[in-house]
Design an enzyme around this catalytic site. Sequence first.
Site, PDB file in Angstrom:
ATOM      1  N   TYR A 289       0.835  -1.207   0.000  1.00 26.19           N
ATOM      2  CA  TYR A 289       0.000   0.000   0.000  1.00 26.19           C
ATOM      3  C   TYR A 289       0.868   1.255   0.000  1.00 26.19           C
ATOM      4  O   TYR A 289       0.748   2.119  -0.862  1.00 26.19           O
ATOM      5  CB  TYR A 289      -0.904  -0.028   1.230  1.00 26.19           C
ATOM      6  CG  TYR A 289      -1.900   1.112   1.316  1.00 26.19           C
ATOM      7  CD1 TYR A 289      -3.036   1.138   0.503  1.00 26.19           C
ATOM      8  CD2 TYR A 289      -1.720   2.144   2.237  1.00 26.19           C
ATOM      9  CE1 TYR A 289      -3.967   2.171   0.605  1.00 26.19           C
ATOM     10  CE2 TYR A 289      -2.646   3.172   2.346  1.00 26.19           C
ATOM     11  CZ  TYR A 289      -3.763   3.179   1.525  1.00 26.19           C
ATOM     12  OH  TYR A 289      -4.673   4.212   1.637  1.00 26.19           O
TER      13      TYR A 289
ATOM     14  N   PHE B 128     -14.390  -0.410  16.242  1.00 28.80           N
ATOM     15  CA  PHE B 128     -14.779  -0.051  17.614  1.00 28.80           C
ATOM     16  C   PHE B 128     -16.290   0.184  17.712  1.00 28.80           C
ATOM     17  O   PHE B 128     -16.933  -0.231  18.675  1.00 28.80           O
ATOM     18  CB  PHE B 128     -14.024   1.205  18.082  1.00 28.80           C
ATOM     19  CG  PHE B 128     -12.576   0.964  18.453  1.00 28.80           C
ATOM     20  CD1 PHE B 128     -12.001  -0.286  18.324  1.00 28.80           C
ATOM     21  CD2 PHE B 128     -11.796   2.006  18.944  1.00 28.80           C
ATOM     22  CE1 PHE B 128     -10.659  -0.506  18.660  1.00 28.80           C
ATOM     23  CE2 PHE B 128     -10.464   1.802  19.300  1.00 28.80           C
ATOM     24  CZ  PHE B 128      -9.888   0.547  19.151  1.00 28.80           C
TER      25      PHE B 128
ATOM     26  N   GLN C  30      -0.618   4.594  20.636  1.00 32.01           N
ATOM     27  CA  GLN C  30      -0.373   5.129  19.289  1.00 32.01           C
ATOM     28  C   GLN C  30      -1.486   6.132  18.956  1.00 32.01           C
ATOM     29  O   GLN C  30      -2.592   6.018  19.472  1.00 32.01           O
ATOM     30  CB  GLN C  30      -0.312   4.004  18.234  1.00 32.01           C
ATOM     31  CG  GLN C  30      -1.604   3.294  17.903  1.00 32.01           C
ATOM     32  CD  GLN C  30      -1.886   2.088  18.784  1.00 32.01           C
ATOM     33  OE1 GLN C  30      -1.622   2.104  19.973  1.00 32.01           O
ATOM     34  NE2 GLN C  30      -2.474   1.049  18.205  1.00 32.01           N
TER      35      GLN C  30
END
Length: 322
Positions: free
Chosen positions: A145, A191, A209
């Site tokens: 990617y 989530f 992070q």
Amino acid sequence: MSKRILVTGGAGFIGSHLCQRLISEGNEVLCVDNFFTGSRRNIVSLLADPKFELLRHDVTYPLSVEVDQIYNLACPASPVHYQFDPVQTTKTSVMGAINMLGLAKRLKAPILQASTSEVYGDPQIHPQVEGYWGNVNPIGPRSCYDEGKRCAETLFFDYYRQHDVQIKVMRIFNTYGPKMHPNDGRVVSNFIVQALRRQDITIYGDGRQTRSFCYVDDLVDGMVKLMNTDQSVTGPINVGNPNEFTIRQLAELVVELANSGSKVVFTDLPVDDPKQRQPNIQMARAVLGWQPTVELREGLIKTIGFFEELLSQGKAAHQATP
Ligand code: NAD
Ligand code: UDP
Ligand code: UDP
């Protein structure tokens, strides 16, 4: 004035919002997609519109059409999906760019590339400015990617220098909103779906992070503004929301807004996962007169509403994991 506009990847998350916006402004839209991660459901409301046309096509093959502008978005964007068939991911970015640039060259049409903050890799400069060359592993699982998108940028600038193609390179930072695929695998959709299903929220690593999340309407607004700039504006230009959050903060906010009792669990961090990410958007402010307007809390409420409806219709299968 109404234009004929090609959107590759138009049945995907961002592409479908862009098609909707361009149609609502009176343009004709040709949506090209191979449905790898996109779906007809995202564009179903446009299918009956005589100004909207859908073509199933893979951009790694040549395409001969007549249009006034090209937005090149075709490429899976979620790590889970772009790592599923990494060779095809690189082909999509590189051969897709060559074909769409060849098309733009023949048509003398402006072309916008959906590039990415991933060109900065795991950045050692924070926040990221456009002049930073990045810190990218060329041989890791994310490389298909990252390097594919970097090579696409190279091609855009070589077609600009060598063939005078009108290029617009936009570096998109993490974007979220309605129409993300429930199995997309990216953090916001994961989530929310987990919170709504009262399942554990899976934080990869320790959750320290960071990412900076942009609501899709803001992003699309920046895209249209960039496409319609003067020919001298090529980018690369960062577009994203500079408000930075830890992944742990995101998890807590989603649980709160979804009124969920889900608990947070910690699992392994994927290889080469960037530790921090925040766009410097001074250039977008100055050149496009653009800045985000939707705060994370407000955007999440809208996105949770979308997923609540989707899940109540039973349209979401199991989630993707890395
Ligand atoms: P998405 O996966 O929802 O959309 C990508 C679309 O491209 C899908 O409809 C897919 O079917 C299509 N596609 C993939 N390969 C193709 C091919 N070979 N030929 C034709 N169509 C193909 O992802 P998205 O979030 O909407 O991302 C759109 C673009 O924006 C991508 O190029 C992505 O790299 C870029 N981007 C997105 C983000 C983000 O946070 N969403 C961040 C940076 C860059
Ligand atoms: N191309 C395309 N549609 C067009 C024009 C070109 O798909 O309308 C493709 C073409 O098949 C080629 C690529 O774009 O593979 C690059 O085109 P370019 O003209 O730059 O290169 P060449 O055709 O000389 O290889
Ligand atoms: N992430 C997570 N749980 C998930 C999905 C992702 O903790 O269920 C983390 C992931 O490791 C990364 C961040 O959230 O640190 C953003 O991941 P995403 O796949 O959305 O995008 P990207 O890494 O490409 O920015």
